[in-house]
Design a protein around this motif. Sequence first.
Motif, short mmCIF file in Angstrom:
data_model
loop_
_atom_site.label_atom_id
_atom_site.label_comp_id
_atom_site.label_asym_id
_atom_site.label_seq_id
_atom_site.Cartn_x
_atom_site.Cartn_y
_atom_site.Cartn_z
N ILE A 27 11.34 33.54 78.83
CA ILE A 27 11.81 33.49 77.60
C ILE A 27 12.29 31.24 77.88
O ILE A 27 13.09 31.35 78.30
CB ILE A 27 11.85 33.65 76.66
CG1 ILE A 27 11.83 35.60 76.33
CG2 ILE A 27 12.37 33.51 75.79
CD1 ILE A 27 12.25 36.10 75.28
N VAL A 28 11.41 30.67 77.59
CA VAL A 28 12.25 28.86 77.97
C VAL A 28 12.33 28.20 76.64
O VAL A 28 11.27 28.10 75.89
CB VAL A 28 10.89 28.47 78.60
CG1 VAL A 28 11.64 26.83 79.29
CG2 VAL A 28 11.76 29.55 80.40
N ASP A 29 13.22 28.45 76.06
CA ASP A 29 13.19 27.60 74.89
C ASP A 29 13.25 25.43 76.17
O ASP A 29 15.05 25.08 75.89
CB ASP A 29 14.61 27.75 74.07
CG ASP A 29 14.54 27.50 73.22
OD1 ASP A 29 14.32 26.59 72.46
OD2 ASP A 29 15.92 27.05 72.18
N VAL A 30 12.99 24.81 75.18
CA VAL A 30 12.83 23.72 75.65
C VAL A 30 13.38 22.60 74.49
O VAL A 30 12.46 22.38 73.28
CB VAL A 30 11.29 23.38 76.00
CG1 VAL A 30 11.28 21.73 76.39
CG2 VAL A 30 10.57 24.32 77.34
N GLY A 31 14.41 21.70 74.61
CA GLY A 31 14.97 21.15 73.15
C GLY A 31 15.91 22.84 73.30
O GLY A 31 15.85 22.50 71.88
N SER A 32 16.55 22.84 73.77
CA SER A 32 17.70 23.98 72.38
C SER A 32 18.82 24.38 72.51
O SER A 32 19.12 24.66 70.98
CB SER A 32 18.02 24.70 74.37
OG SER A 32 18.52 26.52 73.81
N GLY A 33 19.07 22.32 71.92
CA GLY A 33 19.81 22.62 71.23
C GLY A 33 21.41 23.08 71.73
O GLY A 33 22.14 22.88 72.81
N ASP A 34 21.77 23.41 70.45
CA ASP A 34 23.24 24.45 71.44
C ASP A 34 23.05 26.10 71.49
O ASP A 34 23.48 26.63 71.53
CB ASP A 34 23.84 24.68 69.59
CG ASP A 34 23.46 25.29 68.74
OD1 ASP A 34 22.25 25.84 68.97
OD2 ASP A 34 23.11 25.10 67.55
N GLY A 35 21.52 26.26 71.71
CA GLY A 35 21.02 27.76 72.05
C GLY A 35 20.66 28.67 71.70
O GLY A 35 20.83 29.99 71.88
N ALA A 36 21.03 28.73 70.28
CA ALA A 36 21.30 29.56 69.18
C ALA A 36 19.76 30.05 68.84
O ALA A 36 20.19 31.47 69.01
CB ALA A 36 20.98 29.12 67.69
N LEU A 37 18.61 29.26 69.71
CA LEU A 37 17.60 30.68 69.35
C LEU A 37 17.56 31.76 70.36
O LEU A 37 17.20 33.10 69.81
CB LEU A 37 16.55 29.49 69.53
CG LEU A 37 14.96 30.37 68.99
CD1 LEU A 37 14.00 29.83 68.88
CD2 LEU A 37 14.09 31.08 71.22
#
Length: 304
Positions: free
Chosen positions: A54-64
């Motif tokens: 699972i790749v979160d692009v533009g993750s910010g603070d990683g909360a997702l």
Amino acid sequence: MWMTWRTAMEQALYAKDGFYRSTGQPARHFRTSVHASPRFAAAVLRLMPDAPQIVDVGSGDGALLAALATEAELIAVEIAPRPAGLPARIAWTDRLPETIDGLVIANEWLDTIPVDVVEQASDGPRLVMVSPDGTECLGDPPDAADLAWLERWWPLTGPGRRAEIGRPRDEAWADLVKRVRSGVVVAADYGHTLGTRPFHGTLTGYRNGRQVQPVPDGSCDITAHVALDACAASVPETRLTTQRDALRALGILGAKPPIELAGTDPPQYLRGLRQAGEEAELIDRDGLGSFGWLVHSSSARIGL
């Protein structure tokens, strides 16, 4: 010093001292679906529950990614430093993986990809130039490729009309999709389509939860809504839908618990009310629910 808005956005957001180089900026300055409720992450995971990555692009603070209950390999793509306290199971990188097998989530990523702004003058579209303090003037005409994009996707019909040239977003979406050998890609963002392009464009700024004038000095987020239909057309078989419709199909309904539960199990009733409120925010027609979703599956049909 005069710059195109694309150059100014690139420097203000992504240079060494740019806005997105500071840890946790998105959560400090604006509210996203990820921060509205952990139900968002859980719902998106239903698109591919057995994803190996699972790749979160533009993750910010990683909360997702931190909210996901999964054994998948978790990869956060973000140029800011890794936040303190982020679970060790989440890998942190500033570059997209070359190849991906699994689920890719790009929440409010496309709207921060820098774009040029144009204004219709008496002799045709002209690039809008900007100085570091936000002062603007008109410059040269766009190049041939950008003029062709405008003619197809955002025709300017009268003096004073503005547009953001979305070709870099189309290219970014196509590049992201082509990296996925097998899986599902979702980009959720503010957007518009051909029949709803705003007269003056959408370029704006955000600081501390409030909308502000976009000044390219690194002090605020600078964003512009996405021409989602153009992005969708850049990759065959991309589905364009709304967040409201997508999340409802994934079980986010905002339904309140039965009132009888208040008498038989008050704590559970209160938990149910809280969940209903969070879900209602995610699918609000006039809020987060109006976001557009670009969805592409390289491996199977998905039920959206």
